[in-house]
Design a protein around this motif. Structure first.
Motif, PDB file in Angstrom:
ATOM      1  N   ASP A 133      39.027  64.747  42.289  1.00 45.39           N
ATOM      2  CA  ASP A 133      39.103  64.796  43.611  1.00 45.39           C
ATOM      3  C   ASP A 133      40.555  64.598  44.229  1.00 45.39           C
ATOM      4  OD1 ASP A 133      38.758  63.918  46.549  1.00 45.39           O
ATOM      5  OD2 ASP A 133      36.619  62.569  45.735  1.00 45.39           O
ATOM      6  N   MET A 136      41.055  60.623  47.098  1.00 49.90           N
ATOM      7  CA  MET A 136      39.745  59.600  47.301  1.00 49.90           C
ATOM      8  C   MET A 136      39.534  59.250  48.464  1.00 49.90           C
ATOM      9  SD  MET A 136      39.974  57.216  43.763  1.00 49.90           S
ATOM     10  CE  MET A 136      38.974  56.225  44.581  1.00 49.90           C
ATOM     11  N   PRO A 137      38.280  58.712  48.846  1.00 52.60           N
ATOM     12  CA  PRO A 137      38.075  57.926  50.258  1.00 52.60           C
ATOM     13  C   PRO A 137      38.638  56.645  49.919  1.00 52.60           C
ATOM     14  CG  PRO A 137      36.053  58.042  48.922  1.00 52.60           C
ATOM     15  CD  PRO A 137      37.130  59.059  47.968  1.00 52.60           C
ATOM     16  N   ILE A 192      29.467  53.905  42.483  1.00 52.68           N
ATOM     17  CA  ILE A 192      30.297  54.855  42.772  1.00 52.68           C
ATOM     18  C   ILE A 192      29.478  56.139  42.620  1.00 52.68           C
ATOM     19  CG2 ILE A 192      32.685  53.943  43.047  1.00 52.68           C
ATOM     20  CD1 ILE A 192      33.155  55.555  40.112  1.00 52.68           C
ATOM     21  N   GLY A 193      29.655  57.314  43.396  1.00 50.28           N
ATOM     22  CA  GLY A 193      29.078  58.492  43.031  1.00 50.28           C
ATOM     23  C   GLY A 193      30.255  59.602  42.437  1.00 50.28           C
ATOM     24  N   ARG A 197      32.443  64.855  43.822  1.00 52.75           N
ATOM     25  CA  ARG A 197      33.835  64.314  44.401  1.00 52.75           C
ATOM     26  C   ARG A 197      33.379  62.799  44.196  1.00 52.75           C
ATOM     27  NH1 ARG A 197      35.792  63.749  50.480  1.00 52.75           N
ATOM     28  NH2 ARG A 197      36.990  62.633  49.189  1.00 52.75           N
ATOM     29  N   THR A 199      32.729  59.071  45.546  1.00 52.06           N
ATOM     30  CA  THR A 199      32.314  58.518  46.727  1.00 52.06           C
ATOM     31  C   THR A 199      31.860  56.926  46.263  1.00 52.06           C
ATOM     32  OG1 THR A 199      29.784  59.347  46.134  1.00 52.06           O
ATOM     33  CG2 THR A 199      31.475  60.584  47.618  1.00 52.06           C
ATOM     34  N   TYR A 200      31.794  56.179  47.345  1.00 55.22           N
ATOM     35  CA  TYR A 200      31.418  54.681  47.198  1.00 55.22           C
ATOM     36  C   TYR A 200      29.892  54.623  47.746  1.00 55.22           C
ATOM     37  CZ  TYR A 200      36.255  53.959  46.711  1.00 55.22           C
ATOM     38  OH  TYR A 200      37.359  53.875  46.300  1.00 55.22           O
ATOM     39  N   LYS A 201      29.006  53.796  46.934  1.00 48.73           N
ATOM     40  CA  LYS A 201      27.848  53.458  47.294  1.00 48.73           C
ATOM     41  C   LYS A 201      27.783  51.861  47.546  1.00 48.73           C
ATOM     42  CE  LYS A 201      25.663  57.270  44.983  1.00 48.73           C
ATOM     43  NZ  LYS A 201      24.759  57.792  43.724  1.00 48.73           N
TER      44      LYS A 201
END
Length: 608
Positions: A133, A136-137, A192-193, A197, A199-201
């Motif tokens: 990634d 990152m977000p 997280i995912g 890429r 991602t946050y859950k």
């Protein structure tokens, strides 16, 4: 088939040259080419460092990532490490990284205060890293850097990050991240995912925080005295998250109370769910080594080797040039059937066997090779000022001998006092005005060791060989035992401006009797129940003692190693333990050691 070697068996196995090649040993700090750090270049402070190790197993090899190195290390056996220069790397390097292996993919995630890159590779041996990634977000609810004071408890916001991250993939395929380094905020966790890429859950969940008012080992400072270097009371730091799952239990590990002192340690909370709630383990700390040559054990990782054995790594303290001058250690670890995580630091800076099969008892990995060089007379070809040769035998990495120059042929010679059996030597270099701030073709270590019975006729003992790499803590296991009274270091090359050796450590056996078992052991809890005074009768032939304690009399999992000459000359010796938990019962025993071996363990007494 199990692999079990007791002390006597270890000596038999390692005696012939053929067997010695089959059984490898190692000694902490681990022998890797620690990098010269650029972090303090503007202040003119030059030093090698290693810290915050993340060790993972990729197929049948091991990869070590750490703070402020220009790459990472690869090993087939956890003993011999090869440095790898990656194809992609952050300009300002990596700090306290997370690493995780998922099938044929190895993920690497640096600490960050703003969105940065996460890396992935399917061929870590080649150094070929790709971006998993590119950006990152941002963390859900994170404030901007340097705005932590805006956060209020319960308002849903978190510090910028993730700093000191840890990655974890559960058996059901779900991914999680744990992170933070602070003396104010807790450790956090989040699902997280990792599908295509990062991602946050959901939102960050508070996992755990420090409670130094109840947990003595979480107090800051030297031996948990609560003070910083300036003598001011300091709130302790928590950092270095790592998650390990064993038999359905989740062990969320953390480092505390601060890396700048001898008492840096690893602890754990345990849960049956990856995001908790987590319960403080009553046997904390798990990895603890406040005494000896290697001091400190906090902020590391836990890895299972290819034989099913566990290892916990950490960050011991050097701290001469700068508070954050550090190294890396590796301790054998086990998980009991009822769930206790136990890390053995007993003789944790003496040689240990690296097993090639499943181990039944992690204490069996201690070779029984004792330290022969402590406080032994030392002479040198030249000496710079007050940096005298006796500093190279005091078991203190913050004192050292310095030669007037680094020309080949400079020597440092130890007199062991009598002919003794030598099995291994560790040469620990120091950085005195080193003048280096990174790698280069001239940064390598070269020397040879010689032995003698009379100090006149010398025989080759070992050397660094043709492989040119920097070895701040060079450990050389001899192919066969050698009888010697004198051991001599003969200099070849160092990259630093000066030749400086903190300790020339010689291991083997004096061939005499083990010391007697310590008697009259007593343990008295202080009015502050986080502390206890341990006392015992002096053993005349002892060079040192191990105080061993734990929450069960049959599990004395923790060790404080002490030198006899540090404890005074009285008939009764004592040491205060300051790492206890309020309301928790303990049991303690003491063993003595000398250059020939280790006594039987004293009777175990309750801490009253």
């Amino acid at each position: 088939m199990s692999f079990r070697i007791g002390l006597a068996a270890a000596s038999l196995v390692l005696a012939p040259p053929a067997s010695a090649q089959a059984v490898k040993t190692y000694a902490n700090p681990i022998d890797i080419d620690y990098c010269y750090n650029f972090e303090q270049e503007d202040r003119g402070i030059s030093f090698r460092t290693g810290a915050d190790p993340a060790i993972v197993r990729y197929k049948d090899e091991y990869y070590l990532f750490q703070t402020l190195a220009d790459g990472y290390w690869r090993s087939a056996d956890l003993v011999d490490w090869q440095f790898i220069k990656p194809s992609k790397w952050p300009y300002d390097s990596v700090i306290a990284p997370a690493a995780w292996v998922d099938g044929d993919k190895l993920y690497l995630m640096p600490s960050m205060t703003a969105p940065e890159q996460v890396y992935v590779t399917t061929d870590p041996a080649s150094g070929n890293l790709e971006w998993f990634d590119r950006t990152m977000p941002p963390l859900p609810g994170a404030v901007r850097p340097f705005e932590e004071e805006l956060i209020r408890s319960g308002d849903g916001r978190v510090p910028p990050g993730p700093w000191d991250p840890a990655l974890f993939k559960d058996d059901d395929g779900k991914w999680y991240m744990y992170w933070n380094s602070s003396n104010v905020f807790p450790l956090y966790g989040i699902e997280i995912g990792m599908d295509g890429r990062f991602t946050y859950k959901g939102k960050p969940v508070e996992m755990l925080g420090l409670h130094p008012d109840r947990h003595g080992w979480e107090r800051f400072g030297q031996d948990h005295d609560g003070l910083n270097k300036a003598g001011a009371a300091t709130t302790p730091f928590m950092e270095g998250a790592w998650m390990t799952k064993v038999r359905g239990r989740y062990y969320l590990q953390y480092g505390a109370p601060g890396t700048e002192f001898n008492a840096y340690a690893n602890g754990t909370y345990v849960s049956d769910k990856p995001l908790g709630p987590f319960t403080y383990a009553p046997y904390n700390p798990i990895a603890y080594k406040p005494g000896g040559f290697v001091e400190g054990a906090g902020h590391g990782s836990t890895v299972e080797d290819k034989y099913g054995n566990w290892w916990n790594s950490g960050t011991p303290w050097i701290g001469y040039n700068w508070d954050f001058e550090r190294r890396i250690n590796l301790f054998p670890t086990t998980f009991t059937d009822d769930g206790q995580m136990m890390v053995s630091s007993r003789f944790g800076d003496f040689p240990h066997i690296m097993p090639t099969g499943k181990v039944e008892d992690i204490d069996d990995l201690f070779t029984g090779w004792m330290l022969l060089s402590y406080r032994k007379p030392a002479t040198a070809s030249t000496t710079l000022g007050e940096f005298t040769p006796d500093r190279a035998t005091d078991e203190d990495p913050r004192s050292f001998w310095v030669a007037t120059d680094k020309a080949p042929g400079q020597t440092l010679t130890l007199d062991l006092g009598a002919a003794k059996t030598v099995r291994a030597v560790q040469v620990n270099f120091a950085d005195y005005k080193a003048g280096l701030y990174g790698d280069g073709p001239d940064v390598y270590t070269e020397f040879k060791l010689e032995s003698s019975l009379d100090g006149k006729a010398w025989t080759p003992l070992a050397d660094t060989g043709p492989d040119r790499r920097d070895r701040a803590n060079a450990y050389l296991q001899l192919p066969a035992p050698v009888t010697a009274r004198y051991v001599r270091y003969v200099h070849g090359h160092v990259g630093a401006a000066y030749l400086a050796i903190s300790d020339l450590r010689v291991f083997g056996s004096a061939g005499g009797k083990d010391p007697a078992t310590p008697q009259r052991v007593m343990a008295k809890r202080d009015s502050d129940p986080r502390n206890a005074l341990i006392s015992w009768a002096k053993v005349p032939s002892a060079v040192g003692y191990n105080i061993r304690w734990g929450i069960r009399p049959d599990r004395l999992a923790l060790t404080y190693q002490l030198w006899a000459d540090e404890l005074g000359d009285g008939p009764v010796l004592n040491k205060e333990l300051r790492a206890l938990t309020v309301g928790q019962g303990y049991h303690v025993a003491v063993e003595a050691f000398n250059e020939s071996g280790v006594s039987a363990l004293s009777r175990t007494v309750a801490v009253e």
